[in-house]
Design a protein around this motif. Structure first.
Motif, PDB file in Angstrom:
ATOM      1  N   ARG A 195      -2.592  -6.855 -10.547  1.00  0.00           N
ATOM      2  CA  ARG A 195      -1.154  -7.098 -10.792  1.00  0.00           C
ATOM      3  C   ARG A 195      -0.781  -8.458 -10.211  1.00  0.00           C
ATOM      4  NH1 ARG A 195       1.167  -1.346 -10.173  1.00  0.00           N
ATOM      5  NH2 ARG A 195      -0.086  -0.254 -11.733  1.00  0.00           N
ATOM      6  N   VAL A 201      -7.715  -2.544 -10.589  1.00  0.00           N
ATOM      7  CA  VAL A 201      -6.443  -2.813 -11.269  1.00  0.00           C
ATOM      8  C   VAL A 201      -5.847  -4.089 -10.699  1.00  0.00           C
ATOM      9  CG1 VAL A 201      -4.104  -1.953 -11.683  1.00  0.00           C
ATOM     10  CG2 VAL A 201      -6.031  -0.349 -11.657  1.00  0.00           C
ATOM     11  N   ASP A 241      -0.118   4.887 -15.385  1.00  0.00           N
ATOM     12  CA  ASP A 241      -0.346   5.161 -13.963  1.00  0.00           C
ATOM     13  C   ASP A 241      -1.806   4.888 -13.582  1.00  0.00           C
ATOM     14  OD1 ASP A 241       0.049   5.803 -11.375  1.00  0.00           O
ATOM     15  OD2 ASP A 241       0.516   7.929 -11.693  1.00  0.00           O
ATOM     16  N   SER A 242      -2.212   3.667 -13.854  1.00  0.00           N
ATOM     17  CA  SER A 242      -3.613   3.269 -13.647  1.00  0.00           C
ATOM     18  C   SER A 242      -4.090   3.491 -12.214  1.00  0.00           C
ATOM     19  CB  SER A 242      -3.769   1.802 -14.020  1.00  0.00           C
ATOM     20  OG  SER A 242      -2.832   1.035 -13.290  1.00  0.00           O
ATOM     21  N   ILE A 243      -3.176   3.311 -11.267  1.00  0.00           N
ATOM     22  CA  ILE A 243      -3.549   3.416  -9.846  1.00  0.00           C
ATOM     23  C   ILE A 243      -4.098   4.813  -9.539  1.00  0.00           C
ATOM     24  CG2 ILE A 243      -2.626   3.350  -7.476  1.00  0.00           C
ATOM     25  CD1 ILE A 243      -2.644   0.575  -8.693  1.00  0.00           C
ATOM     26  N   LYS A 244      -3.526   5.790 -10.206  1.00  0.00           N
ATOM     27  CA  LYS A 244      -3.958   7.180 -10.006  1.00  0.00           C
ATOM     28  C   LYS A 244      -5.452   7.369 -10.321  1.00  0.00           C
ATOM     29  CE  LYS A 244      -3.057  10.208 -13.117  1.00  0.00           C
ATOM     30  NZ  LYS A 244      -2.240  10.728 -14.215  1.00  0.00           N
ATOM     31  N   VAL A 251      -6.465  -4.000  -6.858  1.00  0.00           N
ATOM     32  CA  VAL A 251      -6.610  -2.752  -6.103  1.00  0.00           C
ATOM     33  C   VAL A 251      -7.861  -2.054  -6.609  1.00  0.00           C
ATOM     34  CG1 VAL A 251      -5.441  -0.669  -5.286  1.00  0.00           C
ATOM     35  CG2 VAL A 251      -4.094  -2.545  -6.244  1.00  0.00           C
ATOM     36  N   LEU A 277      -7.831   5.385  -9.763  1.00  0.00           N
ATOM     37  CA  LEU A 277      -8.735   4.787  -8.773  1.00  0.00           C
ATOM     38  C   LEU A 277      -9.398   5.859  -7.910  1.00  0.00           C
ATOM     39  CD1 LEU A 277      -6.450   1.812  -7.691  1.00  0.00           C
ATOM     40  CD2 LEU A 277      -8.599   1.620  -8.942  1.00  0.00           C
ATOM     41  N   ILE A 295      -6.713  -3.150  -1.160  1.00  0.00           N
ATOM     42  CA  ILE A 295      -5.986  -4.241  -1.834  1.00  0.00           C
ATOM     43  C   ILE A 295      -6.615  -5.593  -1.481  1.00  0.00           C
ATOM     44  CG2 ILE A 295      -3.748  -5.368  -2.145  1.00  0.00           C
ATOM     45  CD1 ILE A 295      -2.424  -2.809  -1.141  1.00  0.00           C
ATOM     46  N   LEU A 327       2.341   1.595  -3.593  1.00  0.00           N
ATOM     47  CA  LEU A 327       1.356   2.026  -4.591  1.00  0.00           C
ATOM     48  C   LEU A 327       0.710   3.365  -4.239  1.00  0.00           C
ATOM     49  CD1 LEU A 327      -0.548  -1.352  -5.208  1.00  0.00           C
ATOM     50  CD2 LEU A 327       1.273  -0.373  -6.616  1.00  0.00           C
ATOM     51  N   VAL A 363      -1.764   3.664  -1.962  1.00  0.00           N
ATOM     52  CA  VAL A 363      -3.210   3.446  -1.779  1.00  0.00           C
ATOM     53  C   VAL A 363      -3.454   2.987  -0.340  1.00  0.00           C
ATOM     54  CG1 VAL A 363      -3.537   2.774  -4.206  1.00  0.00           C
ATOM     55  CG2 VAL A 363      -3.123   0.991  -2.481  1.00  0.00           C
ATOM     56  N   SER A 396       0.852  -1.197   0.000  1.00  0.00           N
ATOM     57  CA  SER A 396       0.000   0.000   0.000  1.00  0.00           C
ATOM     58  C   SER A 396       0.885   1.243   0.000  1.00  0.00           C
ATOM     59  CB  SER A 396      -0.967   0.000   1.174  1.00  0.00           C
ATOM     60  OG  SER A 396      -0.298   0.283   2.367  1.00  0.00           O
TER      61      SER A 396
END
Ligand SMILES: *Cc1c(COP(=O)(O)O)cnc(C)c1O
Length: 367
Positions: free
Chosen positions: A221, A219, A206-209, A238, A211, A87, A80, A82, A77
């Motif tokens: 992984r 996402v 930057d897919s996490i951004k 995530v 969210l 997660i 990433l 987050v 976390s």
């Protein structure tokens, strides 16, 4: 034959045929060396620190694993950026995909997948009696416009993969945003990024951004590819905390074993090793592209650690001869690409042997 009744959808599934093991092939063809280039694992293996750790012994396996994966969760976390609660870990990403489908789908719903794509999505939907709407690739790429057009009132999940397996093509930022901005927020968008680490920095989205702004995005992984611990089975998703909490309720508590948890933690810490491997793979990929180009062999420009090449209607002969010489690759028949093969990018000296042999076989069977 037993009279126990199996559900009809399972009866209709093709039989699961396990791939040959390295040991099988070694014995069958009487080989010294066998190179498995069939499943896109990381041939460099895990961080040497993972191996060191296990050589020292790991007494904790007498206990059940930590079902919440606390230490790993904390580390990941942080990495990433987050919240820990966003997660979900699984026994491989495969299991997370299955759990997402179990939590959301039933016989009134459908999923949308590009065609071809990774098989787990379809299977997990069929298990829940959901319909599967397939949108053909366009020039080997996921066709976001057609995907959006295929959505109907029963659509519950859209599965995207970037880099895509088996082509290795990616979604651009524009394509990804097009999907996000044109889909109602009660449809889950799963972005499977099993191979994201192999992309050049400039192409990563930057897919996490995203969210933060899209609570219908999830996402995924894995530790199976760049982290080199496919055999330990650990992957993660995530997404929205509430969604994750509900999917987690469905999970068996101890699906992620303690060895996998420790190995994942050590792997995350050893960024130096990961970065070194990525660099080698990317360099090798470029080198192999040049060689294939020079030989006029059709291939898809992959952003991943594998390459799909067009082999023509003598694919199975080429695959068999590769096998006799100790190279295991994946035939396109299994991947929705008959007449192609997919091979994983390996160590430079193995790639060299492989590509030379492949080119000579390609020429032999395409004349
Ligand atoms: C390899 C792969 C995965 C990873 O699966 P695990 O179950 O985590 O080993 C997920 N998605 C795609 C598209 C893959 O190719």
């Amino acid at each position: 034959m037993t009279k126990i009744k199996i559900k009809p959808w399972i009866l209709n599934l093709p039989e699961y045929i396990p791939g040959g093991t390295i040991e099988d092939i070694r014995e069958k063809y009487n080989l010294k060396e066998v190179y498995k280039l069939a499943s896109n694992e990381n041939i460099f293996g895990p961080s040497p620190k993972v191996i060191e750790f296990f050589q020292a012994g790991f007494d904790d396996i007498k206990y059940y694993p930590d079902s919440y994966c606390r230490q790993l969760r904390e580390k990941l976390s942080f990495k990433l950026g987050v919240d820990e609660e966003s997660i979900i870990f699984g026994n491989g990403t495969d299991q997370v995909i299955e759990m997402i489908c179990d939590a959301i789908l039933d016989d009134t719903k459908n999923i949308i997948i590009p065609d071809p794509t990774f098989l787990t999505y379809e299977k997990s939907a069929l298990k829940n009696n959901a319909k599967v709407l397939k949108v053909p690739l366009l020039n080997y790429r996921q066709d976001v416009k057609s995907i959006v057009k295929s959505v109907n009132k029963d659509t519950a999940i859209i599965f995207l993969t970037s880099p895509h397996n088996p082509t290795g093509t990616i979604l651009t930022k524009e394509e990804f945003e097009y999907i996000l901005n044109n889909i109602k927020d009660d449809i889950l968008i799963v972005l499977d990024e099993a191979y994201v680490e192999f992309m050049p920095e400039k192409d990563k989205i930057d897919s996490i951004k995203y969210l933060k702004h899209f609570n219908n995005l999830l996402v995924m992984r894995t530790f199976s590819k760049i982290y080199g611990i496919a055999g330990l089975r650990i992957g993660y998703g995530v997404g929205d905390k509430n969604l994750i909490a509900n999917i987690t309720k469905l999970m068996q508590p101890f699906v992620v074993n303690s060895i996998a948890q420790v190995a994942a933690i050590i792997s995350l810490e050893d960024e130096e090793n990961i970065n070194k491997n990525i660099e080698i793979i990317i360099n090798e990929r470029e080198r192999l592209f040049k060689i294939l180009e020079k030989e006029n062999i059709t291939f898809i420009k992959s952003y991943s650690n594998f390459i799909l090449v067009k082999t023509g209607d003598k694919s199975s002969e080429i695959i068999e001869e590769l096998l006799k010489n100790g190279f295991m690759v994946r035939g396109g028949d299994f991947l929705g690409f008959p007449g192609y093969i997919r091979f994983s990018i390996s160590l430079p000296e193995i790639n060299e042997k492989f590509i030379n042999l492949f080119i000579s076989l390609f020429k032999k069977y395409n004349n």
